[in-house]
Every structure is written in structure tokens, then in C-alpha cells.
Design a protein around this motif. Structure first.
Motif, short mmCIF file in Angstrom:
data_model
loop_
_atom_site.label_atom_id
_atom_site.label_comp_id
_atom_site.label_asym_id
_atom_site.label_seq_id
_atom_site.Cartn_x
_atom_site.Cartn_y
_atom_site.Cartn_z
N GLU A 215 0.83 -1.20 0.00
CA GLU A 215 0.00 0.00 0.00
C GLU A 215 0.87 1.25 0.00
O GLU A 215 0.44 2.33 -0.46
CB GLU A 215 -0.96 0.00 1.21
CG GLU A 215 -0.39 0.56 2.51
CD GLU A 215 0.65 -0.33 3.18
OE1 GLU A 215 1.32 0.15 4.12
OE2 GLU A 215 0.79 -1.50 2.77
N PHE A 216 2.10 1.12 0.48
CA PHE A 216 3.03 2.24 0.50
C PHE A 216 4.03 2.17 -0.65
O PHE A 216 4.28 3.16 -1.34
CB PHE A 216 3.78 2.28 1.85
CG PHE A 216 4.88 3.29 1.91
CD1 PHE A 216 4.58 4.64 1.99
CD2 PHE A 216 6.21 2.90 1.89
CE1 PHE A 216 5.60 5.59 2.05
CE2 PHE A 216 7.23 3.84 1.95
CZ PHE A 216 6.92 5.19 2.02
N HIS A 217 4.61 0.98 -0.86
CA HIS A 217 5.69 0.85 -1.85
C HIS A 217 5.17 0.61 -3.27
O HIS A 217 5.95 0.73 -4.23
CB HIS A 217 6.61 -0.29 -1.46
CG HIS A 217 7.35 -0.04 -0.18
ND1 HIS A 217 8.39 0.85 -0.07
CD2 HIS A 217 7.19 -0.57 1.06
CE1 HIS A 217 8.85 0.86 1.17
NE2 HIS A 217 8.13 0.01 1.88
N HIS A 218 3.89 0.22 -3.41
CA HIS A 218 3.22 0.07 -4.72
C HIS A 218 3.65 -1.16 -5.52
O HIS A 218 2.88 -1.64 -6.34
CB HIS A 218 3.39 1.33 -5.57
CG HIS A 218 2.99 2.59 -4.87
ND1 HIS A 218 1.71 2.78 -4.39
CD2 HIS A 218 3.70 3.71 -4.55
CE1 HIS A 218 1.64 3.98 -3.80
NE2 HIS A 218 2.83 4.56 -3.88
N SER A 219 4.86 -1.66 -5.32
CA SER A 219 5.28 -2.86 -6.05
C SER A 219 6.31 -3.61 -5.20
O SER A 219 6.98 -3.02 -4.34
CB SER A 219 5.91 -2.50 -7.40
OG SER A 219 7.17 -1.88 -7.23
N LEU A 220 6.42 -4.91 -5.47
CA LEU A 220 7.40 -5.72 -4.75
C LEU A 220 8.81 -5.25 -5.05
O LEU A 220 9.69 -5.27 -4.18
CB LEU A 220 7.23 -7.20 -5.13
CG LEU A 220 8.17 -8.20 -4.45
CD1 LEU A 220 8.08 -8.10 -2.93
CD2 LEU A 220 7.85 -9.62 -4.91
N GLU A 221 9.05 -4.80 -6.27
CA GLU A 221 10.38 -4.31 -6.63
C GLU A 221 10.74 -3.06 -5.84
O GLU A 221 11.85 -2.93 -5.33
CB GLU A 221 10.42 -4.01 -8.14
CG GLU A 221 11.73 -3.39 -8.62
CD GLU A 221 12.95 -4.26 -8.38
OE1 GLU A 221 14.07 -3.70 -8.30
OE2 GLU A 221 12.80 -5.50 -8.27
N GLU A 222 9.79 -2.13 -5.70
CA GLU A 222 10.05 -0.92 -4.93
C GLU A 222 10.29 -1.26 -3.45
O GLU A 222 11.18 -0.68 -2.81
CB GLU A 222 8.87 0.06 -5.07
CG GLU A 222 9.09 1.39 -4.38
CD GLU A 222 7.91 2.33 -4.55
OE1 GLU A 222 7.60 3.09 -3.60
OE2 GLU A 222 7.28 2.31 -5.63
N TYR A 223 9.50 -2.18 -2.94
CA TYR A 223 9.67 -2.63 -1.56
C TYR A 223 11.05 -3.26 -1.36
O TYR A 223 11.76 -2.98 -0.39
CB TYR A 223 8.56 -3.64 -1.24
CG TYR A 223 8.69 -4.38 0.07
CD1 TYR A 223 8.59 -3.74 1.29
CD2 TYR A 223 8.84 -5.77 0.08
CE1 TYR A 223 8.68 -4.43 2.49
CE2 TYR A 223 8.92 -6.48 1.27
CZ TYR A 223 8.85 -5.80 2.47
OH TYR A 223 8.93 -6.50 3.65
N THR A 224 11.45 -4.12 -2.31
CA THR A 224 12.76 -4.77 -2.23
C THR A 224 13.89 -3.75 -2.27
O THR A 224 14.84 -3.82 -1.48
CB THR A 224 12.93 -5.77 -3.38
OG1 THR A 224 11.89 -6.75 -3.32
CG2 THR A 224 14.28 -6.47 -3.31
N GLN A 225 13.78 -2.78 -3.16
CA GLN A 225 14.84 -1.78 -3.28
C GLN A 225 14.96 -0.92 -2.03
O GLN A 225 16.06 -0.47 -1.69
CB GLN A 225 14.61 -0.91 -4.52
CG GLN A 225 14.88 -1.62 -5.83
CD GLN A 225 16.30 -2.18 -5.90
OE1 GLN A 225 17.28 -1.50 -5.58
NE2 GLN A 225 16.42 -3.44 -6.32
N ALA A 226 13.86 -0.70 -1.33
CA ALA A 226 13.94 0.00 -0.05
C ALA A 226 14.78 -0.82 0.93
O ALA A 226 15.65 -0.29 1.64
CB ALA A 226 12.55 0.26 0.51
N LYS A 227 14.55 -2.13 0.98
CA LYS A 227 15.34 -3.00 1.84
C LYS A 227 16.81 -3.00 1.42
O LYS A 227 17.72 -3.02 2.26
CB LYS A 227 14.80 -4.43 1.78
CG LYS A 227 13.37 -4.61 2.27
CD LYS A 227 13.28 -4.54 3.77
CE LYS A 227 11.92 -4.93 4.28
NZ LYS A 227 11.81 -4.79 5.75
#
Length: 493
Positions: A215-227
Motif C-alpha cells: 500500500e506504501f511501496h506500490h510494487s514488490l520491486e520498490e519494496y525490495t529496493q527499499a530493503k
């Protein structure tokens, strides 16, 4: 206390003529928390615009306003200084650090991230450091220790805002802490919030990355890149640790600089993990076979990551540290077994993702010995909706009875959440009930359970509140479950 000029310089603003004589006591993003001679950061937030609270901040004593917007059209008093910056959240983190004399420079900071297992891995590493004479600090979803003793974390956010974070790190320095184990969430690591800006890590541990917070990162890729930003922030010579359980392993190793190192359990360190049910987990690693009291293979992996990180930090051989896994204390709200006289197996766990559900439901089904499996859970409102249906499907596959209830429904309400959780449930032999009151849901589950059954209470774990539509109520899952068991016992003939 710092001069405003010195704090502005940290974020690339030179304005010494006006700001050299102003002494700053506090920096805040909350107008009500501003004090005389404070800096107020007016963030354009996800739900509220901080610029609407500038006058309140000034009334509280703020003398400087920093925003991502041009404030020239606002009727600000002549003595109020204001500055526009491109990345206000990053500026906030760096300025808070400077206010406390960059405490991170006097500490070895270990960042731990991942979708599940962050708090557990942090706590295990903290325990191992203390066992070996290293005065360690800790800040996780569950616990905090600034060197004055371990207590429940007062923060709702796993990684708190920079003003709270750097105040904590400052206390660690004052208390002669040497290493700090810090839980790093995707929000804190994101380019949007950047709460950890300016911190370089001595070591970075990533448990594994699955889907969460979309809901915040919009995609698994964006979430992964934050990590991945965690390993980008490693010091020269720093160590990155993960395991082959991490499906996004390549994204992290690709981001490593030549001056940093990686250690991957299951690849660089061969290992085998064998589950013995409620007798624990056996690990075969580095030529040693160790039976642990840990109930899930994922917990054993968390412990091994902590061991190899502790070896790096202390210089001790892993063969010395590995047997200490047997002495690790459990983390509150994680695979917490509740003793009772009703013949029930009762487990409280913080599991709130599909991956965590698969692990805990597989364990519970494998060890139920013919008894029924009854689960009580919900899902957070106004958060990632994509995980709900997979969570419901997994529970429905393993359970004989599910009771859907509140977790933190917030303004979304329970019915929309229940509908999402039910969407992929197709096991006709599993009864599904809906009881919005979590207290009543827990008592119902206990009342229908028979000796030999296994009960799972999921999603709240250590948390101290339930966030409803217009209120936040106090909550203690362990005490609520114990009270339900006590009432059921009283009704027995």
C-alpha cells in the motif's frame, strides 16, 4: 544545544548572518511538540499537510520552518526563518543527528531488515553480544535498551522517527554502549522517509524478503529496493548476512560495493535444519549438530544469522558461539506457548504475512496429532490488501475452524477485511466464523476447543493496542488468552 547556522550547514544551507545567534533546543515534525527555539519540519505527509500546522508550531515557540514547499506567500512573522529543501525527510534525519553530535559515529550499528523475523533476529544478536561481554543496545518493534536496561519499546513504529532515534542513540553513547542492534523497516529505509539517512552500518542482516507494505511501496520491486538501501549504507569492510531463504538475494548482492562482504547461509555456509516438533529444531552447521528449543526452522535461521554476525563483531569463532543458541530466550509474542490444564496446545504469534502463515500453520498441522486446528486472526486495516487473500487461503487449507476478528481495523472497518481474507477460502471442511470483538473471538475459540486441539492466536503478539475506527484500546494478547483459558477451566465439571 546547537546554533541554527551549524544545523543548517549540515543540510547544505549557508545562512550564518541570520541564524548564527539562534540556539536550537529541539527539532520536531509535530507542531504540538515544538518548544521555544525549535525547528519545525513541515512535511507534506501521506494524510496531512504539515504546512497547515506552521502557525501552531510558531505559537509553541518554533523559530525556523523547513519545508519542501515555497512558503514565501505565507504571512509568517518577520522573526521566523524558513527554508525550502528538496528532500525534507532526509534533511530532518541529518539535522536530528547533528543536534545530538552524530551519535552513530561512536557506535557500531547493526541493521536488521526483512519481511519477517526482524525483531527476533535483532533480539538474538543482542543476547549473544551480551553473553560474550559486549555492552549492546537494542531497538526493535518489541524491545528497547539504551544501555540502562531492556524494556518494552515505547514506539509504535519499529524504526522510530529521527528525532526519537537519535535521542536513543545519544543515550547509548552516554551509557557506554558499544554496539547497537537496530530493526530497520522498509518505510525507514525508503527514499520517501529516509529515517536512517547519515547512518553507516557495521553489519547488515536481511532475513528474507517476501511481499508486504505494498500500500506504501506500490510494487514488490520498490519494496525490495527499499530493503536494499540497508546494504548500500554499509561501511567499508562491513558485512552483509542473509540466507538462501531470501528469494530476493540477487538484488542485495548486486548492490554490494567491492569494499563490503557477503556471507550467505546455505551457500557459503552449508547447513541443514530438522524440525522435531515441540522438541525443537536441530541444526547441522559448520560440523556441529545442535538441538535447540526453537520451534520453527525460520527461528533457527534467525538464530544462525545472529551467531555469524556476532562472530564477525566479536572476533570469536562460530564454533564457540553456536552452542549458545540453546540458551537464547524467546522473544515476546513470537511462538509463545501458553500453558493450561485443558489439554490444549495454545500458541500466540505475531505472524501477519502469507509467508509467516505458511510456516506456522504447517508446524501446527504437523504437530496436532489428530486434534483440530483452530485459528483466530484478522488483518491490519488501511494497509497492504494484497496479502489478505493468500493469508486466508493458507489458514483455510490447514484449519478445521477459523474465527476472523479485529487486528487493527482502523477506519477501513472489519467487514472489508474479512471479505478479502475469505476471497480464496475454498475448503468446505473448514468452518469460518466472524466475531469482530477480539476478546469475544478468543473466548469463543477456547470454548469450542477440545482436549488435544491446537489454538493459534495470530497478528497481535506483543502489541499493546488495537486501533479501531475512532479509538485506540489497550490490549495484551497473552493476558486475554490466559483469561479465556481460566474462564473455560472454571466451567469444567
Amino acid at each position: 544545544m546547537k546554533t541554527l547556522a551549524s544545523l543548517l550547514e549540515v543540510i547544505g544551507i549557508e545562512d550564518s548572518m541570520q541564524s548564527e545567534s539562534i540556539q536550537i533546543q529541539t527539532i520536531s515534525q509535530h507542531s504540538k511538540q515544538c518548544t521555544p527555539n525549535s525547528v519545525f519540519f513541515a512535511f507534506n505527509g501521506l494524510r496531512t499537510d504539515g504546512n497547515l500546522f506552521i502557525q501552531e508550531a510558531i505559537n509553541q515557540g518554533a523559530v525556523c520552518i523547513i519545508s519542501g514547499q515555497d512558503l514565501s506567500r505565507l504571512p509568517l512573522p518577520s522573526h521566523i526563518l524558513w527554508y525550502q529543501v528538496e528532500k525534507p525527510h532526509t534533511a530532518f534525519a541529518r539535522m536530528c543527528s547533528a543536534l545530538y553530535d552524530r551519535p552513530q559515529d561512536n557506535l557500531g550499528i547493526i541493521g536488521v531488515s526483512g519481511t519477517d523475523g526482524k525483531s527476533t533476529t535483532c533480539d538474538y544478536l543482542y543476547q549473544l553480544l551480551w553473553m560474550n561481554g559486549v555492552k549492546a543496545g537494542l531497538l526493535t518493534t518489541v524491545s528497547m535498551d539504551d544501555g540502562s536496561g531492556k524494556v518494552d519499546s515505547p514506539h509504535r513504529q519499529s524504526t522510530p522517527e529521527p528525532d526519537q532515534l537519535h535521542a536513543f542513540l545519544h543515550r547509548c553513547v552516554q551509557n557506554n554502549v558499544k554496539k547497537v542492534v537496530l530493526e530497520c523497516t522498509s518505510h525507514a529505509l525508503s527514499n520517501t522517509f529516509d529515517r536512517l539517512a547519515g547512518i553507516e552500518f557495521e553489519a547488515a542482516i536481511v532475513t528474507k524478503v517476501t511481499s508486504e507494505h505494498l500500500e506504501f511501496h506500490h510494487s514488490l520491486e520498490e519494496y525490495t529496493q527499499a530493503k536494499v538501501n540497508l546494504v548500500r549504507s554499509l561501511k567499508d569492510g562491513g558485512l552483509f548476512l542473509t540466507s538462501t531463504d531470501n528469494a530476493k538475494l540477487e538484488a542485495f548482492t548486486t548492490a554490494l560495493r567491492p569494499t563490503t562482504h557477503a556471507l550467505i547461509l546455505g551457500k557459503d555456509i552449508p547447513l541443514r535444519i530438522e524440525s522435531l516438533g515441540y522438541q525443537g529444531v536441530v541444526v547441522d552447521v559448520s560440523g556441529q549438530r545442535i538441538q535447540t528449543p526453537l520451534l520453527l526452522p525460520s527461528l533457527a535461521t534467525n538464530a544462525l544469522l545472529a551467531v555469524f554476525c556476532a562472530s564477525h563483531l566479536t572476533g570469536l569463532e562460530t564454533k564457540t558461539l553456536l552452542p549458545l543458541i540453546k540458551s537464547l530466550k524467546p522473544v515476546k509474542g513470537r511462538m509463545h506457548l501458553i500453558e493450561n490444564s485443558l489439554g490444549l496446545r495454545v500458541i500466540i504469534d505475531f505472524a501477519h504475512t502469507a509467508d509467516a502463515y505458511e510456516g506456522i500453520f504447517f508446524f501446527a498441522k504437523r504437530t496436532c496429532e489428530g486434534g483440530d486446528l483452530i485459528a483466530v486472526f484478522g488483518c491490519a486495516g488501511e494497509r497492504d490488501t494484497s496479502k489478505r487473500s493468500p493469508m486466508g487461503r493458507i489458514a483455510n487449507k490447514y484449519c478445521s475452524t477459523i474465527i476472523l476478528t479485529e487486528e487493527d481495523p482502523r477506519r477501513e472497518g472489519n467487514q472489508a477485511i474479512f471479505s478479502d481474507l475469505r476471497f480464496l477460502m475454498d475448503n468446505p471442511s473448514c468452518r469460518v466464523w466472524e466475531i469482530e470483538s477480539r476478546r469475544e473471538a478468543i473466548r469463543k475459540a477456547v470454548s469450542i476447543a477440545q482436549s488435544g486441539d491446537t489454538l493459534l492466536f495470530l497478528g497481535k503478539g506483543h502489541e499493546k493496542t488495537i486501533e479501531r475506527m475512532d479509538e485506540k484500546i489497550s490490549w495484551d494478547e497473552v493476558e486475554e488468552v490466559r483469561e479465556a483459558l481460566r474462564l473455560a477451566q472454571e466451567k469444567q465439571p
